[in-house]
Motif scaffolding. Sequence first.
Motif, PDB file in Angstrom:
ATOM      1  N   ALA A  16      64.981  73.143  34.683  1.00  0.00           N
ATOM      2  CA  ALA A  16      63.952  73.603  34.982  1.00  0.00           C
ATOM      3  C   ALA A  16      62.801  72.162  33.946  1.00  0.00           C
ATOM      4  O   ALA A  16      63.940  72.650  32.886  1.00  0.00           O
ATOM      5  N   ILE A  70      54.858  74.035  34.299  1.00  0.00           N
ATOM      6  CA  ILE A  70      56.526  74.021  34.925  1.00  0.00           C
ATOM      7  C   ILE A  70      55.944  72.616  35.826  1.00  0.00           C
ATOM      8  O   ILE A  70      54.884  72.411  36.449  1.00  0.00           O
ATOM      9  N   VAL A  71      56.896  71.472  36.158  1.00  0.00           N
ATOM     10  CA  VAL A  71      57.303  70.448  37.066  1.00  0.00           C
ATOM     11  C   VAL A  71      57.910  70.896  38.250  1.00  0.00           C
ATOM     12  O   VAL A  71      58.370  71.327  38.581  1.00  0.00           O
ATOM     13  N   PRO A  72      57.198  71.240  39.474  1.00  0.00           N
ATOM     14  CA  PRO A  72      57.684  71.559  40.577  1.00  0.00           C
ATOM     15  C   PRO A  72      58.520  70.709  40.942  1.00  0.00           C
ATOM     16  O   PRO A  72      58.386  69.511  41.235  1.00  0.00           O
ATOM     17  N   LYS A  73      59.941  71.302  41.528  1.00  0.00           N
ATOM     18  CA  LYS A  73      61.058  70.270  41.522  1.00  0.00           C
ATOM     19  C   LYS A  73      60.411  69.223  42.477  1.00  0.00           C
ATOM     20  O   LYS A  73      60.738  68.090  42.814  1.00  0.00           O
ATOM     21  N   TYR A  80      58.939  65.997  41.469  1.00  0.00           N
ATOM     22  CA  TYR A  80      59.683  64.710  40.212  1.00  0.00           C
ATOM     23  C   TYR A  80      59.477  63.267  40.506  1.00  0.00           C
ATOM     24  O   TYR A  80      59.258  62.274  39.396  1.00  0.00           O
TER      25      TYR A  80
END
Lengths: 217, 64
Positions: B31, B38-41, B44
């Motif tokens: 994560a 948070i960086v959403p998957k 990336y």
Amino acid sequence: MWEVAELIPTKDEMIKALEERQGKKLQEKFSAATVAVCGLGGLGSNISISLARAGIGKLILIDFDRVDITNLHRQQYKASQIGRYKADALSENLKEIAPYTELEAHNVKITENNAVRLLKEADIICEAFDVAEGKAMLTNTVLESIPDKFLVAASGMAGMGSANNIKTRKVMNRFYLCGDEISEVAESESLVSSRVMLCAAHQAHMVLRILAEKLDT
Amino acid sequence: MVKINGEIFDIAGKTLADYLASINYDFKRIAVERNGYIVPKAQYGETVLIDGDIVEIVNFVGGG
């Protein structure tokens, strides 16, 4: 003798006892809280017992798995419960400890698709899975999709390393991580009850601290 | 300069996916938080690291 044990205290008596030990103000916060425990193995079963004893108002218990003989050394089940769904067996055990804690048991596997629906009522979510990919999936899903929740996750509690390496770290606002972040079960090939329970206690204690509005670690 | 897990790296301009690939992180076990979010998957690849970014990568290990 045994008949006496069945005469359990009333709800008012239990609450009064909790207030005496934990303080009325704190107890009111605990009683008003809903906490979800995701995974009911070594971490989740121990977290649930700590939180039920503390008088948390409602616990949402989620696990798809059944009690196995290899679970008994670190998970809060009885030999007589082998083969039962963990969510059901744990509910039964919690009812004996804290009869007035509201319980919602789900015998399902948490996925990206059902997590939000299962967890929407919770104020605080405990990630207590065993597989690393599952831990990451739940963490990402909660922080991306329901960022108003608090998340208390765990990573690294396998092996015979020092108890003192298990820590609680605030990774970001509303996201806490407990464990040593290194000791992997695949590498050390062991999980001992005391070290897993230490990590579970870190998680349960962080939940109570959040409810007490102590948001640092 | 970009701070990742407390260490300083000269990688401003690279994407988060580039950095993660360079250090062999398993995308399924991590994560990533950047400047408190948070960086959403799914993002990336399009997240370009810029000077002053503070990144925290949690690399989960098994056991529980």
